[in-house]
Enzyme design. Structure first.
Site, PDB file in Angstrom:
ATOM      1  N   GLU A   1     -75.898  78.211 108.358  1.00 36.30           N
ATOM      2  CA  GLU A   1     -76.201  77.886 106.971  1.00 36.30           C
ATOM      3  C   GLU A   1     -75.766  79.024 106.038  1.00 36.30           C
ATOM      4  OE1 GLU A   1     -79.989  76.075 106.762  1.00 36.30           O
ATOM      5  OE2 GLU A   1     -79.863  75.675 104.627  1.00 36.30           O
TER       6      GLU A   1
ATOM      7  N   GLU B   1     -72.175  78.741 105.670  1.00 35.11           N
ATOM      8  CA  GLU B   1     -71.862  77.571 104.840  1.00 35.11           C
ATOM      9  C   GLU B   1     -72.041  77.917 103.360  1.00 35.11           C
ATOM     10  OE1 GLU B   1     -74.313  74.130 105.565  1.00 35.11           O
ATOM     11  OE2 GLU B   1     -73.160  72.878 104.182  1.00 35.11           O
TER      12      GLU B   1
ATOM     13  N   CYS C   1     -83.475  71.644 106.784  1.00 34.67           N
ATOM     14  CA  CYS C   1     -84.176  71.714 108.071  1.00 34.67           C
ATOM     15  C   CYS C   1     -85.482  70.938 108.103  1.00 34.67           C
ATOM     16  CB  CYS C   1     -84.409  73.163 108.481  1.00 34.67           C
ATOM     17  SG  CYS C   1     -84.804  74.214 107.121  1.00 34.67           S
TER      18      CYS C   1
ATOM     19  N   SER D   1     -77.085  71.092 102.691  1.00 34.33           N
ATOM     20  CA  SER D   1     -76.373  71.778 103.755  1.00 34.33           C
ATOM     21  C   SER D   1     -76.132  70.763 104.872  1.00 34.33           C
ATOM     22  CB  SER D   1     -77.232  72.931 104.277  1.00 34.33           C
ATOM     23  OG  SER D   1     -76.827  73.278 105.580  1.00 34.33           O
TER      24      SER D   1
ATOM     25  N   LYS E   1     -90.363  64.871 112.457  1.00 37.40           N
ATOM     26  CA  LYS E   1     -89.488  65.319 113.549  1.00 37.40           C
ATOM     27  C   LYS E   1     -89.325  64.243 114.611  1.00 37.40           C
ATOM     28  CE  LYS E   1     -88.475  69.618 112.385  1.00 37.40           C
ATOM     29  NZ  LYS E   1     -87.077  69.971 112.090  1.00 37.40           N
TER      30      LYS E   1
ATOM     31  N   GLU F   1     -86.655  62.128 113.236  1.00 41.68           N
ATOM     32  CA  GLU F   1     -85.383  62.845 113.251  1.00 41.68           C
ATOM     33  C   GLU F   1     -84.773  62.848 114.650  1.00 41.68           C
ATOM     34  OE1 GLU F   1     -83.898  67.142 111.558  1.00 41.68           O
ATOM     35  OE2 GLU F   1     -85.438  67.194 113.107  1.00 41.68           O
TER      36      GLU F   1
ATOM     37  N   GLU G   1     -77.518  60.015 114.668  1.00 40.48           N
ATOM     38  CA  GLU G   1     -76.626  61.178 114.525  1.00 40.48           C
ATOM     39  C   GLU G   1     -76.975  62.280 115.517  1.00 40.48           C
ATOM     40  OE1 GLU G   1     -78.628  60.069 112.115  1.00 40.48           O
ATOM     41  OE2 GLU G   1     -77.464  59.503 110.335  1.00 40.48           O
TER      42      GLU G   1
ATOM     43  N   CYS H   1     -93.761  74.447 106.920  1.00 44.39           N
ATOM     44  CA  CYS H   1     -94.146  73.868 108.211  1.00 44.39           C
ATOM     45  C   CYS H   1     -95.547  74.269 108.654  1.00 44.39           C
ATOM     46  CB  CYS H   1     -93.160  74.278 109.287  1.00 44.39           C
ATOM     47  SG  CYS H   1     -91.482  73.814 108.889  1.00 44.39           S
TER      48      CYS H   1
END
Ligand SMILES: Cc1cc2nc3c(=O)[nH]c(=O)nc-3n(C[C@H](O)[C@H](O)[C@H](O)COP(=O)(O)O)c2cc1C
Ligand code: SF4
Ligand code: SF4
Ligand code: SF4
Ligand code: SF4
Ligand code: FES
Lengths: 434, 573
Positions: free
Chosen positions: B280, B283, B300, B320, B359, B362, B367, B504
């Site tokens: 990141e 990036e 994230c 990102s 999560k 996810e 993907e 988190c």
């Protein structure tokens, strides 16, 4: 027409064209507005209302002048007047009568209230089913605006005020002041907890005067004629007149304007002409669906806030429903509870869950499956609802149960023993339930 | 400040004006039971469990919503109060699916403990529950309306804190219900699966989709290599599940506990967090140097991704392309590490321990199969891990401190602070600064981006290029930044957004009843973890360095792109 009735609030009802503002004016209308704006300070109007002893006609009998004073004294540039015309109480149709018979009187009352408390905007929240009243009130607001009594610089004074008519969302609970306010704000109509009360934080959290139609309709008379004239009818603690709606098993049904101080007996037998046919009066319910149910031997109580309170009764909306001896007390109470279980907004536990349970317990009586221990459960449940529900609906919906347990306990006992004296709880067996 | 003096149960108490009776009683050492009340939320006043007697009042007062007055006399316990509280809880139970034994909340349920506290041993009311279907439409959350007590805490969370606004009250009387969308299932109501509602629900009406049995099966399957990774935030929250104080760091015990459960490799998502910073950070530099889309926003937090995909899809190019640390870990475990130990991806089962219900969603995204199979097989929440530890009879409090396994258990303080709001930003700045300037940072602590303030800002000089950064946590705050971007008024180059309040450590899979006070404690703990680490910058992580040398080449390499980056889609309704 009985000579006990009075024509004060209802003086024009039926006699003028409710659309025509000139007929209102030619019968003394808008005299109070002119008088107040040109000769009285806002505080003067409030003082006059205070001196009149006017008590709110929406159910809680709160002193109207005091409420106005609270709104007046709460700091803030933006304030509102809200007229509660939701009138969802079964057996109540007095506000409709006033709006359909004399819409300008209500408009004048709202403008006067707005002037007194320092508001710029008024809302009339009318029960959705009242098509004609909605249309007439809209017309009255429009005509009044045309003659310059609504809008900016009314009578060339530094007073801007306008009124909007809104049609209600169609739920009984929307008559509760905060549910109504939430509904006006475009939310689903559910009560808020109090305090703060509307005079401090109401519509859009601004100081708000919210009053019943009949309450506001009294204000032009008070301002025009003074508090002394207002008090010339009624009793010391209940000044003026009260609109009473008679329905049920009674010969002469309808809306009647009555002076405070007469007895319930006068109302039932003189005004209402008693129970029709060969039947006897068994019970009356006073104040609406959550009013007390009392037996025919309690009719010496006066139409008077204090005397009624002393006897455990409440004026409520001013509805009186008569029941003759063909009716079953359990069955009547059951249908009232069905109404409340349906109309509870569901926000607080005691009311949301309590009303259906109350219904079930009473249903046990009508099915003949109740036991003496039901009385204990009824006692703790009704007490919990009365003391712990969030708003007036849940606090007062147990009243029919509580009052019939007080005055008609024998009928409950009979049902425990399998007998319905009116023969309602059994369609097959001559009054035997089982 | 003006104060008010009142008596509570005969005791004189002086408190600031506008204090509630509930708080005043707390000060007097009296604990009034509550249900709809929740710290940090709006007062609701709807359950009525907290009623007390106020002298001179016709009715009882809800102590949570009634402010104190001068001279007020309050009785918090009396015949009337006992009757009302008991009856209210009995009424709730009589409209409730009371199968406590088969309930995920058994033992941690607020309704259950209320019933116990009020000594309810029978219920005079018939059960009137009208059973409704249970919503299992998402991989993250289960909604069971048959347990709901209509306290409104979830609604407040979804409407006010998260401002996703898909939960609301509907219908009247006993038909009242909390609905998602227009009576639809969560899966098509625009829910972002943040699970914040599930951390405040007092009963089992909204809770995480429990997948512990899948993990047990994998552990008991001898043909599988079962790898566990544990997110940065777990080490500062898991101890609470075992009645230790909020803010307790349980890093070594966590590794030991996971090992006792039977995981073959006990790894650390912090490793992948360091890897994320490498990707990141580069990036960001690439976007800064080559006119890429700015501000760049972190990616994230999967609840946040669910939000932007559904509500601000026009801003997706700002995200990102980096996968979250959980997913970077999964694809590296099943490729790089698989090769190292000579196994095929399909022989490996990756479990992640996450503070987060999103999560779960996810890990199941299409993907996220870059190793050729599903990269992360199961994502468990903190609460599910605690359940497994209890199930296995492990006394967590008595566990020794053990290290994580190598190589994917090696991490830095930068990876650890990913768990708190502002942490990703701080970790990125530590690395980006040193990569760009070639200088060593004088101080590693970017305190401007720490803490519970809703939106935080800072600026750094990178060799004469000023980089403005902003940090938001909780969707209500994130929305403010997104509106600025939409209106072209955001003078930032880099933005960190975390879906959950506090980041988190306040995730939707963390121990029930997370309050802001608890969030503070966990944040404090996570910076202690950072301070205690020998390495505190991601680019100094030797295992990450080795990964690049042996496998990926360099940040943003083709292989990195394949395994560590992802794409997003417009999922607007
Ligand atoms: C369930 C419920 C329904 C109510 N419905 C009405 C109504 O239809 N009209 C009304 O004026 N007041 C109604 N009220 C009373 C209002 O809350 C409020 O007390 C009243 O509008 C105040 O006006 P007043 O001071 O002029 O009496 C209702 C109250 C409750 C609890
Ligand atoms: S008492 Fe009934 S109507 Fe009033 S808030 Fe409670 S549930 Fe709603
Ligand atoms: S939610 Fe609580 S009370 Fe209800 S079944 Fe589960 S544990 Fe029992
Ligand atoms: S998971 Fe988040 S978005 Fe979904 S209902 Fe709960 S609070 Fe709202
Ligand atoms: S789902 Fe849970 S938090 Fe939401 S209203 Fe029901 S019981 Fe309360
Ligand atoms: S905690 Fe006070 S009403 Fe629910």
């Amino acid at each position: 027409m009985s000579d006990l009735t009075v024509k004060r609030l209802t003086q024009r009802c039926g006699d003028i064209d409710p659309r025509d503002v000139s007929e209102y004016i030619s019968t003394g209308g808008y005299k109070a507005l002119v008088k107040a704006l040109l000769t009285m300070k806002p505080q003067g109007v409030i003082d006059e209302v205070k001196a009149s002893g006017l008590l709110g006609r929406g159910g809680a009998a709160f002193p109207t002048g005091l409420k106005m004073q609270m709104v007046h004294d709460t700091p803030g540039d933006v304030k509102y007047v809200v007229c509660n015309a939701d009138e969802g109480e079964p057996g109540t149709f007095k506000d409709r009568y006033l709006m359909e018979g004399d819409p300008y009187q209500l408009v004048e009352g709202i403008i006067l209230a707005g002037y007194a408390v320092g508001a710029q905007k008024g809302y009339i929240y009318i029960r959705g089913e009242y098509d004609r009243a909605i249309e007439l009130m809209k017309n009255a607001v429009e005509q009044t605006r045309k003659i310059g009594y609504l809008g900016n610089n009314i009578l060339k004074q530094h007073f801007n005020f306008d009124i909007e008519v809104r049609s209600g969302a169609g739920a009984y609970i929307c008559g509760e002041e905060f549910a109504l306010i939430e509904s006006l704000e475009g939310k689903s109509g559910r009560p808020r907890y109090k305090p703060p009360y509307p005079p401090v934080s109401g519509l859009w959290d601004k100081p708000t005067l919210i009053n019943n139609v009949e309450t506001l309709a009294n204000i032009p008379y008070i301002v025009s004629n003074g508090s002394k004239a207002f008090r010339s009818v009624g009793t010391d603690n209940s000044a003026g007149t009260k609109l009473i709606c008679l329905s049920g098993n009674i010969a002469n049904r309808g809306v009647f304007e009555l002076p405070f101080g007469i007895t319930l007996k006068d109302i039932i037998y003189d005004i209402g002409q008693g129970v029709p046919g060969e039947r006897e009066l068994k019970m009356i319910q006073i104040g609406g669906a959550s009013g007390s149910c009392i037996p025919s031997d309690m009719l010496d109580v006066k139409l008077d806030f204090a005397d009624m309170k002393k006897n455990g009764l409440s004026m409520g909306s001013g509805a009186i429903i008569a029941f003759d001896d063909s009716r079953c007390v359990i069955d009547i109470v059951k249908s009232l509870l069905k109404f409340f279980a349906h109309e509870s907004c569901g926000k607080c536990t005691p009311c949301r869950e309590g009303n259906p349970q109350l219904y079930n317990l009473i249903d046990d009586f009508s099915k003949g499956s109740a036991t003496p221990s039901h009385y204990d459960v009824l006692q703790s449940l009704t007490q919990t609802m009365q003391q712990a529900a969030l708003c007036g609906l849940g606090q007062s919906s147990p009243m029919p149960v509580v009052s019939t347990l007080l005055y008609f306990k024998d009928e409950y006992d009979m049902h425990i023993n399998g007998r319905c004296p009116a023969g309602i709880c059994s369609s097959t067996n001559g009054g035997e339930i089982i | 400040m003006n104060t008010v003096t009142l008596t509570i149960d005969g005791q004189k108490v002086t408190v600031p004006e506008n204090t509630s009776i509930l708080d005043a009683a707390k000060k007097a050492g009296i604990d009034i039971p509550t249900l709809c009340y929740f710290p940090d939320q709006n007062i609701k006043g709807n359950c009525r469990v907290c009623v007390v007697e106020v002298e001179g009042s016709r009715t009882l007062a809800a102590s949570c919503s009634t402010p104190v007055n001068e001279g007020m006399a309050v009785k918090t316990w009396s015949k009337n109060v006992m009757n009302a509280r008991r009856t209210i809880v009995q009424l709730m139970l009589a409209d409730h699916d009371e199968d406590c034994n088969e309930c995920v909340k058994n033992g941690v349920c607020e309704l259950q403990s209320l019933a116990q506290r009020l000594n309810i041993q029978h219920n005079p009311f018939k059960n009137i529950l009208k059973p409704k279907p249970i919503d299992t439409s998402t991989p993250s959350l289960i909604r069971n309306p048959n347990k709901c007590v209509k306290c409104g805490r979830c609604v407040d969370m979804c409407q006010e804190t998260q401002q996703v606004g898909i939960l609301f009250d509907a219908y009247r009387g006993a038909d009242s219900e909390i609905v998602s969308g227009l009576g639809k299932y969560l899966s098509d109501a625009g829910c972002i699966l943040c699970g914040q509602c599930s951390t405040v629900c007092p009963v089992a009406a909204i809770y995480e989709n429990d997948e512990t049995d899948k993990v047990w099966q994998a552990i008991f399957d001898t043909s599988k290599r079962v790898i566990v990774q544990t997110a940065p935030a777990i080490r500062v929250s898991i101890a609470e599940e075992f009645d230790m104080l909020p803010g307790t760091v349980a890093l070594g015990q966590l590794a030991a506990g996971l090992r006792r459960l039977g995981f073959d490799d006990v790894f650390d998502t912090d490793f992948a967090a360091d890897l994320t910073i490498m990707e990141e950070g580069h990036e960001l530099l690439d976007r800064l140097q080559h006119g890429g889309m700015l501000p760049m926003i972190t990616s994230c937090s999967p609840g946040w991704i669910n939000f932007i995909e559904q509500y601000y899809p026009d801003l997706l190019p700002h995200l990102s392309t980096c996968k979250s640390p959980q997913q970077m870990f999964g694809s590296i475990a099943k490729t790089y590490y698989a090769q190292k130990i000579g196994l095929k991806p399909e022989d490996i089962f990756v479990v992640s321990i996450m503070p987060c219900t999103a999560k779960k969603y996810e890990s199941g995204r299409p993907e996220m199969n870059d190793s050729g199979v599903r990269d992360v097989d199961v994502a468990l929440t903190t609460r599910e891990l605690a359940r497994m530890i209890r199930q296995a009879g492990i006394d967590f409090t008595a566990l020794p401190e053990e290290p994580f396994d190598e190589p994917l258990g090696i991490s830095t303080g930068a990876g650890a602070i990913f768990g708190a709001t502002g942490g990703v930003m701080e970790a990125a700045l530590r690395t980006v600064y040193e990569v760009v300037t070639g200088n060593t940072l004088p101080s590693l602590d970017f305190t401007d981006v720490r803490g519970l303030k809703g939106i935080k800002e800072a600026s750094v000089d990178l060799d004469d290029v000023k980089v403005n950064v902003a940090v938001a946590h909780g969707i209500a705050n994130a929305k403010k930044l997104l509106e600025l971007i939409r209106n072209g008024a955001a003078d930032y180059q880099f933005i960190e957004i975390m879906c959950c309040p506090g980041g988190c450590i306040g995730g939707g899979g963390q121990p029930y009843r997370t309050t802001n006070a608890i969030r503070q404690q966990r944040i404090k703990a996570i910076y202690e973890v950072d301070k205690a680490m020998p390495l505190r910058k991601s680019h100094e992580n030797p295992a990450v360095q080795a990964l690049y040398e042996e496998f990926l080449g360099r940040p943003l390499s083709e292989k990195s792109h394949h395994l560590l980056h992802t794409t997003y889609s417009n999922r607007q309704h």
